[in-house]
Design a protein around this motif. Structure first.
Motif, PDB file in Angstrom:
ATOM      1  N   ALA A  26      46.218  37.427  35.256  1.00  0.00           N
ATOM      2  CA  ALA A  26      46.343  36.170  35.900  1.00  0.00           C
ATOM      3  C   ALA A  26      45.109  36.095  36.527  1.00  0.00           C
ATOM      4  O   ALA A  26      44.720  36.892  37.375  1.00  0.00           O
ATOM      5  CB  ALA A  26      47.531  36.124  36.857  1.00  0.00           C
ATOM      6  N   GLU A  27      44.280  35.013  36.455  1.00  0.00           N
ATOM      7  CA  GLU A  27      42.995  34.953  36.982  1.00  0.00           C
ATOM      8  C   GLU A  27      43.071  33.870  37.933  1.00  0.00           C
ATOM      9  O   GLU A  27      43.326  32.747  37.519  1.00  0.00           O
ATOM     10  CB  GLU A  27      41.962  34.954  35.878  1.00  0.00           C
ATOM     11  CG  GLU A  27      41.773  36.205  34.988  1.00  0.00           C
ATOM     12  CD  GLU A  27      41.012  35.922  34.183  1.00  0.00           C
ATOM     13  OE1 GLU A  27      39.595  36.183  34.414  1.00  0.00           O
ATOM     14  OE2 GLU A  27      41.134  35.903  32.934  1.00  0.00           O
ATOM     15  N   SER A  28      42.053  33.771  39.251  1.00  0.00           N
ATOM     16  CA  SER A  28      41.755  32.701  39.955  1.00  0.00           C
ATOM     17  C   SER A  28      40.174  32.787  39.884  1.00  0.00           C
ATOM     18  O   SER A  28      39.795  31.832  39.286  1.00  0.00           O
ATOM     19  CB  SER A  28      42.522  32.821  41.423  1.00  0.00           C
ATOM     20  OG  SER A  28      42.205  31.747  42.067  1.00  0.00           O
ATOM     21  N   VAL A  71      46.266  32.103  49.645  1.00  0.00           N
ATOM     22  CA  VAL A  71      46.147  32.459  48.331  1.00  0.00           C
ATOM     23  C   VAL A  71      45.165  33.687  48.250  1.00  0.00           C
ATOM     24  O   VAL A  71      45.137  34.375  47.111  1.00  0.00           O
ATOM     25  CB  VAL A  71      45.713  31.415  47.257  1.00  0.00           C
ATOM     26  CG1 VAL A  71      47.121  30.420  47.310  1.00  0.00           C
ATOM     27  CG2 VAL A  71      44.685  30.763  47.520  1.00  0.00           C
ATOM     28  N   ILE A  72      44.334  33.893  49.336  1.00  0.00           N
ATOM     29  CA  ILE A  72      43.363  35.043  49.096  1.00  0.00           C
ATOM     30  C   ILE A  72      43.993  36.216  49.908  1.00  0.00           C
ATOM     31  O   ILE A  72      43.343  36.534  51.024  1.00  0.00           O
ATOM     32  CB  ILE A  72      41.870  34.474  49.582  1.00  0.00           C
ATOM     33  CG1 ILE A  72      41.468  33.247  48.736  1.00  0.00           C
ATOM     34  CG2 ILE A  72      40.962  35.631  49.426  1.00  0.00           C
ATOM     35  CD1 ILE A  72      40.347  32.792  49.371  1.00  0.00           C
ATOM     36  N   VAL A  96      43.600  38.669  39.769  1.00  0.00           N
ATOM     37  CA  VAL A  96      42.775  38.593  40.824  1.00  0.00           C
ATOM     38  C   VAL A  96      42.514  37.241  41.343  1.00  0.00           C
ATOM     39  O   VAL A  96      42.957  36.224  40.923  1.00  0.00           O
ATOM     40  CB  VAL A  96      41.154  38.735  40.109  1.00  0.00           C
ATOM     41  CG1 VAL A  96      41.218  40.238  39.739  1.00  0.00           C
ATOM     42  CG2 VAL A  96      41.029  37.890  39.041  1.00  0.00           C
ATOM     43  N   THR A  97      42.313  37.295  42.810  1.00  0.00           N
ATOM     44  CA  THR A  97      42.428  36.156  43.905  1.00  0.00           C
ATOM     45  C   THR A  97      41.270  36.450  44.683  1.00  0.00           C
ATOM     46  O   THR A  97      41.165  37.689  45.144  1.00  0.00           O
ATOM     47  CB  THR A  97      43.561  35.590  44.084  1.00  0.00           C
ATOM     48  OG1 THR A  97      43.341  34.501  44.883  1.00  0.00           O
ATOM     49  CG2 THR A  97      44.197  36.767  45.190  1.00  0.00           C
ATOM     50  N   VAL A 113      37.802  40.099  47.391  1.00  0.00           N
ATOM     51  CA  VAL A 113      38.653  40.073  46.164  1.00  0.00           C
ATOM     52  C   VAL A 113      39.916  40.819  46.182  1.00  0.00           C
ATOM     53  O   VAL A 113      39.713  41.998  46.805  1.00  0.00           O
ATOM     54  CB  VAL A 113      37.642  40.297  44.864  1.00  0.00           C
ATOM     55  CG1 VAL A 113      38.664  40.481  43.748  1.00  0.00           C
ATOM     56  CG2 VAL A 113      36.568  39.697  44.683  1.00  0.00           C
ATOM     57  N   PHE A 114      40.950  40.380  45.949  1.00  0.00           N
ATOM     58  CA  PHE A 114      42.298  41.208  45.846  1.00  0.00           C
ATOM     59  C   PHE A 114      42.573  41.403  44.439  1.00  0.00           C
ATOM     60  O   PHE A 114      42.669  40.383  43.648  1.00  0.00           O
ATOM     61  CB  PHE A 114      43.365  40.345  46.472  1.00  0.00           C
ATOM     62  CG  PHE A 114      43.439  40.496  47.926  1.00  0.00           C
ATOM     63  CD1 PHE A 114      43.519  41.643  48.769  1.00  0.00           C
ATOM     64  CD2 PHE A 114      42.721  39.555  48.734  1.00  0.00           C
ATOM     65  CE1 PHE A 114      43.596  41.700  50.173  1.00  0.00           C
ATOM     66  CE2 PHE A 114      42.571  39.407  50.189  1.00  0.00           C
ATOM     67  CZ  PHE A 114      42.840  40.416  50.702  1.00  0.00           C
ATOM     68  N   LEU A 115      42.753  42.522  43.809  1.00  0.00           N
ATOM     69  CA  LEU A 115      42.950  42.974  42.435  1.00  0.00           C
ATOM     70  C   LEU A 115      44.325  43.562  42.397  1.00  0.00           C
ATOM     71  O   LEU A 115      44.643  44.743  43.201  1.00  0.00           O
ATOM     72  CB  LEU A 115      41.946  43.761  42.176  1.00  0.00           C
ATOM     73  CG  LEU A 115      41.994  44.656  40.698  1.00  0.00           C
ATOM     74  CD1 LEU A 115      42.366  43.737  39.670  1.00  0.00           C
ATOM     75  CD2 LEU A 115      40.957  45.665  40.274  1.00  0.00           C
TER      76      LEU A 115
END
Length: 158
Positions: A26-28, A71-72, A96-97, A113-115
């Motif tokens: 899932a990618e932002s 969302v971050i 990632v977001t 970045v949050f992974l």
């Protein structure tokens, strides 16, 4: 796609294929770049379940089941990972977001970045910080996500 991404993708393909593990993403901020790297890897049709590009908040909330709000965050990344794992019935996930830049977003500095990665029912979340222009942040994020998936596959082997 960088040489590093190609090499990581090949290693992921070897591990996932031989162990019968499926992977979803899932990618932002990466807008599908992780999925592209995995999809270009050997025998991807056997182990890559697919991905969701959740650039828009409503996709995060309505499709992936993220709790509405900022969302971050680590919470958002974890929920994105769990959501895509549930949607695509994958054994391992990565999500990632973040704030790709050039400026801050949601009070987070550019390059934050949050992974989230691992098993969909209990993903681990890492907070990462990358320097550079937005394109460099995206490239570094893709590499970090691919490396996390590689580590998760190796960990499954014991």
């Amino acid at each position: 796609m960088t040489t590093e991404h190609t090499e990581l993708g090949e290693r992921i393909a070897d591990l996932a294929s031989s162990d019968g593990v499926t992977i979803a993403v899932a990618e932002s901020l990466t807008s599908g770049a992780i999925a592209s790297a995995l999809g270009a890897s050997p025998q991807a049709g056997d182990w890559f379940a697919g991905g969701v590009v959740a650039y828009s908040e409503h996709v995060k909330f309505d499709v992936l089941g993220v709790t509405p709000g900022p969302v971050i965050t680590a919470e958002c990344a974890g929920q994105m990972a769990s959501g895509v794992g549930r949607l695509l019935s994958a054994d391992l996930v990565a999500a990632v977001t973040g704030a790709g830049g050039p400026g801050p977003q949601e009070g987070r500095e550019a390059g934050t970045v949050f992974l989230a990665h691992g098993r969909p029912d209990a993903p681990r979340v890492e907070e990462l910080h990358f320097d550079g222009e937005p394109e460099e942040v995206v490239t570094a994020t893709v590499e970090a996500a691919l490396d996390a998936v590689r580590r998760d596959l190796e960990e499954l082997r014991g």
